[in-house]
Scaffold this active site. Structure first.
Site, PDB file in Angstrom:
ATOM      1  N   ASP A  83       0.813  -1.216   0.000  1.00 48.05           N
ATOM      2  CA  ASP A  83       0.000   0.000   0.000  1.00 48.05           C
ATOM      3  C   ASP A  83       0.841   1.259   0.000  1.00 48.05           C
ATOM      4  O   ASP A  83       0.440   2.290  -0.525  1.00 48.05           O
ATOM      5  CB  ASP A  83      -0.940   0.028   1.212  1.00 48.05           C
ATOM      6  CG  ASP A  83      -2.240  -0.683   0.911  1.00 48.05           C
ATOM      7  OD1 ASP A  83      -2.663  -1.515   1.732  1.00 48.05           O
ATOM      8  OD2 ASP A  83      -2.799  -0.419  -0.164  1.00 48.05           O
ATOM      9  N   GLU A 122      -6.940   0.971   1.015  1.00 48.53           N
ATOM     10  CA  GLU A 122      -6.445   2.272   1.479  1.00 48.53           C
ATOM     11  C   GLU A 122      -6.555   3.256   0.333  1.00 48.53           C
ATOM     12  O   GLU A 122      -5.801   3.181  -0.631  1.00 48.53           O
ATOM     13  CB  GLU A 122      -4.985   2.164   1.919  1.00 48.53           C
ATOM     14  CG  GLU A 122      -4.826   1.614   3.314  1.00 48.53           C
ATOM     15  CD  GLU A 122      -3.374   1.621   3.740  1.00 48.53           C
ATOM     16  OE1 GLU A 122      -3.007   0.756   4.541  1.00 48.53           O
ATOM     17  OE2 GLU A 122      -2.611   2.475   3.252  1.00 48.53           O
ATOM     18  N   ASP A 124      -6.026   6.850  -1.103  1.00 48.61           N
ATOM     19  CA  ASP A 124      -5.174   7.982  -0.767  1.00 48.61           C
ATOM     20  C   ASP A 124      -5.808   9.310  -1.132  1.00 48.61           C
ATOM     21  O   ASP A 124      -5.725  10.270  -0.393  1.00 48.61           O
ATOM     22  CB  ASP A 124      -3.822   7.840  -1.474  1.00 48.61           C
ATOM     23  CG  ASP A 124      -3.121   6.563  -1.067  1.00 48.61           C
ATOM     24  OD1 ASP A 124      -2.799   5.763  -1.943  1.00 48.61           O
ATOM     25  OD2 ASP A 124      -2.941   6.377   0.145  1.00 48.61           O
ATOM     26  N   HIS A 168     -14.798   8.695 -17.894  1.00 44.71           N
ATOM     27  CA  HIS A 168     -15.411   9.061 -19.170  1.00 44.71           C
ATOM     28  C   HIS A 168     -14.410   9.901 -19.940  1.00 44.71           C
ATOM     29  O   HIS A 168     -13.853  10.846 -19.411  1.00 44.71           O
ATOM     30  CB  HIS A 168     -16.673   9.895 -18.929  1.00 44.71           C
ATOM     31  CG  HIS A 168     -17.813   9.093 -18.410  1.00 44.71           C
ATOM     32  ND1 HIS A 168     -18.470   8.157 -19.163  1.00 44.71           N
ATOM     33  CD2 HIS A 168     -18.412   9.068 -17.201  1.00 44.71           C
ATOM     34  CE1 HIS A 168     -19.416   7.606 -18.449  1.00 44.71           C
ATOM     35  NE2 HIS A 168     -19.416   8.132 -17.251  1.00 44.71           N
ATOM     36  N   CYS A 210     -13.840   5.738 -23.134  1.00 40.62           N
ATOM     37  CA  CYS A 210     -14.193   5.817 -24.543  1.00 40.62           C
ATOM     38  C   CYS A 210     -13.057   6.550 -25.263  1.00 40.62           C
ATOM     39  O   CYS A 210     -12.514   7.511 -24.730  1.00 40.62           O
ATOM     40  CB  CYS A 210     -15.472   6.637 -24.716  1.00 40.62           C
ATOM     41  SG  CYS A 210     -16.862   5.955 -23.813  1.00 40.62           S
ATOM     42  N   SER A 238     -19.825  -1.000 -21.262  1.00 38.43           N
ATOM     43  CA  SER A 238     -19.896  -1.530 -19.908  1.00 38.43           C
ATOM     44  C   SER A 238     -20.372  -2.970 -19.958  1.00 38.43           C
ATOM     45  O   SER A 238     -20.846  -3.462 -20.972  1.00 38.43           O
ATOM     46  CB  SER A 238     -20.858  -0.688 -19.091  1.00 38.43           C
ATOM     47  OG  SER A 238     -22.071  -0.581 -19.776  1.00 38.43           O
TER      48      SER A 238
END
Lengths: 367, 604
Positions: A83, A122, A124, A168, A210, A238
């Site tokens: 992490d 976790e 950030d 997007h 896209c 999707s």
């Protein structure tokens, strides 16, 4: 007598040659093996791995972007990157969204087979902290001094970095948070800054949006490899509609990427050419693209774990090494200087002589 | 030199305009009407296109199981309603509380300006009962409303039963991000008006209501349910609200998409969707649907309990369950599932629905163009200098003399027409008592007949106006008056169309030809007859007959006349109860405008 001596001599020569050759051969073998292991160890040139995983969209119906990012996070963590070396940026909180019928979970497979949120995620950069400015600052390292370590990309010139973006996008831009965009030119410049500051050794850039291929068109720094889920003019679609949750759970490209990565383990020898084959048009409907012209090594020789995992080379040996023999070492050269008491006494002597010579009356001038 | 400042060019333009005046007018008018009919080509068909991203598809899993229990609850409600002789407030409060909602009541009372004969009420007193389902994890900033009216008699029991069944089911889910308010309102629209005013802290219609004790957040969407049978064959979606407002069409498309998914027939204006708008019958079908919608919008009435929400920018629709003679019946569980799916999707809404402006303005501008052209023509005629007399009077004095006389001759008809309009607005209500004493009619009839009487009295005005004015009107006088009247009409219709396009269109259709051809020089009797035919009152009469035809329930003249009278009384009541703008608009603005043209016709 001559025969015995010659025999002895022959045996001696033979033994000499034999032992010599054996010795050289052995050492050569050893040397050769050493060279192979070392070669493997240093073939990629990196010593540590980092990952920057970004989800840029908010709102409930963009659940799948968060699920995408968390799937990659999960794979990367499983393959060894800790992490502390992952910068995870999620623009919205799906697990605790009021509309989530299964709170504290984010699923990546329909019928709720796989919960990628888990209990040790976790994050950030969360929520409105995911902005273009913060993203570019993370990449270039130009963060204010008060930024905690978990929010920094502390890479050096021997780091291999994986950058994953999803959200997007359009032709030449990626939308952040419904209010701003990052363009492909800005991204390319950021990578050039990283190269100038020697912040990476090799960089793998994956984007699932896209028209994603437009984002890597403008790269010009060396040692960059890029993958995108769709070409310019195509939409990334999707996948995994789930009726109980009411949204699409994943995007196609990352879904198949996740499936591919589930088969990778730290010792896999799968290389990048296999990664390029993930999600062909028949499965993805869009055409995934990749770019390797800026990369110095041949993609076929680049392992998946060079970017997705943090692999330490471990060599298992069956020999016993005796560590109890004292190893004769030369004593360490230590600088010598006279003992402290001696110096103090010397200076006291000097002072006393001085005052004896010139009288005590000067004492009051000093004190 | 510029086009308009060069005198030669200007003269050429002006002569062109005056020559082509009539052809331009006719062409504009025809184009406007043709465009309107062309709209019917792809009319208000419910498509599956969604403009709101959050609505997405119908991707939810509906699991509502308790249709039978809902019907049982409905029967209980009906029994308690009969026993209480109105709204069974205590039983409703107890039942909603048992389902885990926060229940509150609101009392309201209203004295109507005159008795309503359609619904047989005069002094209305009632109670609304509503329960709020709080969202388990969300902040209470937004809300959705599901309402069912409590009507006397045997109707709408199943609606209330389904409402309570859904309340229980929704209470067990954890994915609600908005509060859901379940409202049972008494005296349909009056109760709804009281509730909405109480919720939004406004008081526009002078109703008495007790303040609401409990509130949700700002309402995002509302559905009103009317269901009077245990099984249905189709669901009708009603969109038209007060003053011709419509909800965002995404709501309608969502409903249609869900109907298709679940397999229930969905109708709009009582008519099914057809796909063959290429053929003649298909086209006429869609024209009929469109005309129905236009008429319903133009009337300015709310055609369902949802109609009053639209004023507060809350997207709302009414869903009516219809049981006709089809073979395939749908049960209450399926309806419940449909509503569950809709509310699940509305739950996902993140922003309020956008405002969809359909641009019918072009049609209206085409129609109104000819009024502007007329105005220009008149202005030109007025601008030509008057012929000089042979007296020694100086030009200046003569000009000033004619100017003042002109202003007076215009101002007088204007003022008198508007005073007549004010009379039409105020007199019917004020003098209903006196009328009832004098004539053997009920109050409602008194009001309506007084209105018609004032309207007809206005027709006699021109003769009286001229007796008041000393001297005679000049040739220029009527031109100035017509200029003013034409511009006035254009502005009025333009503004009306912005608020209620259908009303503006129908008025434009009838009044613009009037404005075009009326002068003192056309044959008086014929044009007087045409003017009366095209006046607002007669337009209303014809619309009533036409509306009945469209609904495939034609009426005889007697019934039509009675219907016409009730339409007028309903219009007046709507204005006083809910703030509908049709009655004041027609009485105070359109009627005086028409009177001006009547004055011009009888100009001497």
């Amino acid at each position: 007598m001559i025969l015995s001596t010659t025999l002895e001599f022959c045996i001696f020569i033979y033994l000499l040659i034999f032992s010599f050759s054996y010795f050289t051969l052995h050492s050569c073998c050893l040397l050769y093996l050493c060279f192979d292991n070392a070669g493997q160890f240093f073939s990629s040139g990196h010593t540590n791995n980092w990952a920057v995983l970004v989800c840029t969209s908010r709102f409930w119906f963009n659940y799948r972007h968060v699920a995408n990012t968390l799937s990659v996070y999960r794979s990367v963590k499983r393959l060894g990157i800790p992490d502390s070396h992952i910068v995870l940026m999620l623009a919205d909180d799906m697990a605790c969204n009021h509309r989530n019928p299964k709170p504290a979970t984010v699923f990546s497979h329909k019928n709720m087979e796989l919960n990628v949120y888990g209990d040790d995620v976790e994050v950030d950069y969360r929520g409105y902290e995911v902005t273009v400015e913060n993203f570019l600052r993370v990449l270039t390292g130009r963060l204010p001094p008060s930024t905690p370590r978990s929010k920094r990309l502390l890479s050096d010139d021997r780091s291999n970095i994986l950058i994953y973006l999803t959200g997007h996008g359009g032709n030449g831009f990626l939308k952040f948070q419904d209010s701003e965009e990052i363009s492909n030119v800005e991204l390319a410049d950021a990578f050039e800054q990283m190269w100038q500051k020697r912040r990476y050794n090799e960089l793998l850039f994956i984007i699932d949006t896209c028209q994603g291929a437009s984002m890597y068109e403008r790269f010009y720094s060396p040692n960059l490899m890029a993958l995108a889920s769709s070409q310019v003019g195509e939409d990334s679609l999707s996948h995994q509609p789930d009726l109980a949750i009411g949204v699409h759970l994943m995007d196609r490209y990352t879904f198949y990427l996740l499936e591919f990565l589930e088969d990778i383990h730290p010792a896999s020898k799968t290389n990048m050419n296999d990664l390029f084959k993930v999600c062909p048009k028949s499965q993805c409907v869009s055409t995934p693209g990749h770019r390797t012209d800026l990369f110095l090594r041949d993609p076929g020789s680049v392992l998946i774990t060079d970017f997705f995992g943090s692999v330490r080379k471990v060599e298992i040996t069956m020999e016993t090494i005796n560590l109890t023999d004292p190893i004769k070492q030369k004593p360490k050269q230590k600088d010598w200087h006279p003992p402290d008491g001696f110096i103090l006494g010397l200076w006291t002597l000097i002072l006393l002589v001085f005052f004896k010579l010139y009288g005590m009356k000067h004492l009051k001038h000093i004190f | 030199m510029g086009l308009l400042s060069d005198p030669n060019r200007r003269r050429a333009l002006i002569s062109l305009l005056t020559r082509l005046n009539s052809p331009i007018c006719v062409v504009c008018y025809m184009a406007g009407v043709a465009w309107f009919m062309g709209l019917a080509f792809e009319p208000f068909t419910l498509r599956t296109y969604m403009s709101e991203n959050a609505m997405g598809s119908t991707m939810v899993e509906e699991r509502f199981p308790a249709g039978e229990r809902a019907l049982t609850t409905g029967r209980e409600f009906s029994a308690h309603k009969k026993k209480a002789g109105g709204m069974p407030v205590d039983w409703l409060v107890k039942t909603m509380q048992a389902r885990g909602l926060e229940v509150f009541t609101q009392r309201f009372s209203r004295k109507l300006p005159f008795p309503d004969e359609n619904k047989e009420r005069y002094m209305v007193k009632g109670t609304n009962v509503y329960g709020i389902l709080r969202a388990p994890r969300a902040p209470r900033t937004e809300a959705l409303v599901l309402s069912a009216p409590c009507t006397p008699g045997d109707s709408n029991n199943q609606a209330v039963g389904l409402l309570l069944g859904l309340a229980q089911y929704f209470r067990n889910q954890i994915y609600w991000a908005k509060d859901i308010i379940f409202l049972v309102n008494e005296h349909d629209l009056i109760g709804m008006q009281a509730w909405l005013e109480g919720y939004h802290h406004t008081n526009t219609t002078g109703m008495d209501w007790s303040p609401l004790q409990g509130r949700g957040g700002s309402i995002q969407a509302a559905l009103s349910l009317e269901l009077s049978s245990d099984v249905i064959t189709s669901m009708d979606l009603v969109l038209e609200g007060l003053n011709g407002q419509l909800p965002n069409l995404d709501l309608a498309n969502l409903f249609y998409a869900f109907c298709q998914k679940i397999g229930v027939l969905c109708t709009i204006q009582g008519k099914l969707q057809r796909n063959d708008w290429d053929s003649v019958s298909g086209y006429s079908h869609s024209v009929q649907t469109m005309m129905l919608m236009v008429m319903k919008q133009a009337s300015g009435r709310p055609w369902g309990d949802h109609g009053l929400f639209l004023r507060y920018h809350i997207e709302a629709a009414s869903i009516k369950g219809i049981n006709s003679f089809r073979q395939y019946k749908t049960d209450v569980t399926t309806i419940g599932r449909l509503l569950e799916g809709m509310y699940r999707k509305l739950n996902n809404l993140l922003e309020p629905f956008g405002l969809l402006l359909t641009d019918y303005m072009l049609i209206l501008t085409l129609l109104l163009h000819l009024t502007v052209v007329q105005a220009l023509d008149l202005w030109v005629q007025l601008a030509t200098p008057p012929p000089r007399t042979e007296d020694g009077i100086t030009d200046k004095e003569q000009v000033r003399h004619t100017y003042y006389f002109r202003v007076l001759s215009v101002l007088t008809p204007l003022v008198i027409s508007h005073l007549t309009g004010v009379a039409l607005y105020t007199l019917p209500i004020q003098f209903q008592e006196m009328a009832v004493e004098q004539f053997p009619v009920s109050e409602t009839e008194a009001v309506v007949l007084t209105a018609i009487g004032v309207y007809t009295a206005g027709l006699a005005l021109p003769h009286n106006t001229h007796r008041l004015l000393s001297g005679e009107g000049t040739e220029q006088g009527w031109r100035v008056l017509k200029l003013v009247a034409v511009l006035y009409l254009a502005v009025l219709l333009g503004c009306t169309a912005l608020i209620n396009f259908s009303l503006g269109f129908i008025l434009a259709l009838t009044l613009v030809p009037v404005a075009a051809f009326v002068t003192p020089h056309v044959p008086k009797v014929l044009s007087a007859f045409i003017l009366v035919i095209l006046s607002p009152a007669c337009t209303l009469l014809f619309s009533v007959f036409f509306f009945q035809e469209l609904q495939e329930l034609p009426v005889s003249f007697q019934e039509g006349w009675l219907l016409y009278l009730s339409v007028i009384s309903q219009g007046i009541l709507d204005h006083f109860l809910y703030g509908s703008l049709v009655y004041p608009l027609i009485a105070l603005l359109v009627y005086p405008c028409w009177l001006l043209f009547w004055n011009i016709l009888f100009w001497k």
